[in-house]
Write a protein that holds these residues in place. Structure first.
Motif, PDB file in Angstrom:
ATOM      1  N   ASP A   1       2.082  13.157 -18.496  1.00  0.00           N
ATOM      2  CA  ASP A   1       2.881  12.572 -19.562  1.00  0.00           C
ATOM      3  C   ASP A   1       2.809  11.056 -19.374  1.00  0.00           C
ATOM      4  O   ASP A   1       3.434  10.501 -18.475  1.00  0.00           O
ATOM      5  CB  ASP A   1       4.318  13.070 -19.464  1.00  0.00           C
TER       6      ASP A   1
ATOM      7  N   THR B   1       6.296  15.472 -24.771  1.00  0.00           N
ATOM      8  CA  THR B   1       5.303  14.449 -24.443  1.00  0.00           C
ATOM      9  C   THR B   1       4.694  13.885 -25.719  1.00  0.00           C
ATOM     10  O   THR B   1       4.285  14.639 -26.603  1.00  0.00           O
ATOM     11  CB  THR B   1       4.188  15.037 -23.558  1.00  0.00           C
TER      12      THR B   1
ATOM     13  N   VAL C   1       3.038  17.356 -18.477  1.00  0.00           N
ATOM     14  CA  VAL C   1       3.057  17.354 -19.935  1.00  0.00           C
ATOM     15  C   VAL C   1       4.016  18.447 -20.416  1.00  0.00           C
ATOM     16  O   VAL C   1       3.965  19.580 -19.938  1.00  0.00           O
ATOM     17  CB  VAL C   1       1.637  17.593 -20.486  1.00  0.00           C
TER      18      VAL C   1
END
Length: 103
Positions: free
Chosen positions: A17, A91, A87
């Protein structure tokens, strides 16, 4: 969100992320006592992971370690991706990191 990605990362790449990552990331070699947090929440000792992969001291020194400025290891190509900065559905931007083999 990653559900649109059609391939799974191999052991030499990872996805983070990007919005959650710190601005500064460092790449260096492993150091005695280094650990990485796994997805089960436990810390894994890199030396033990290297032993499990039958890597000797010379080979271990060649493996890059990606860590935050505070020293938290987030990726060891060919070995493990850490559980930080994963993630999620929220995200917005994904950072892909891949180790490129030298010839």
């Amino acid at each position: 969100y990653v559900e649109e990605m059609t391939t799974q990362p191999d052991r030499d790449e990872c996805f983070f992320d990007a919005g959650a990552l710190p601005r500064i990331l460092l790449v260096n070699s492993w150091q005695e006592g280094d650990t990485i947090r796994s997805f089960d929440g436990h810390r894994k000792n890199l030396k033990k992971l290297f032993c499990d992969l039958h890597l000797n001291g010379t080979d271990r020194k060649k493996i890059p370690v990606l860590r935050t400025e505070s020293g938290e290891i987030i990726f060891v190509p060919g070995v493990r991706t850490g559980a930080h900065y994963t993630v999620t559905e929220s995200t917005q931007k994904i950072l892909r990191i891949r180790k490129i083999q030298e010839d």
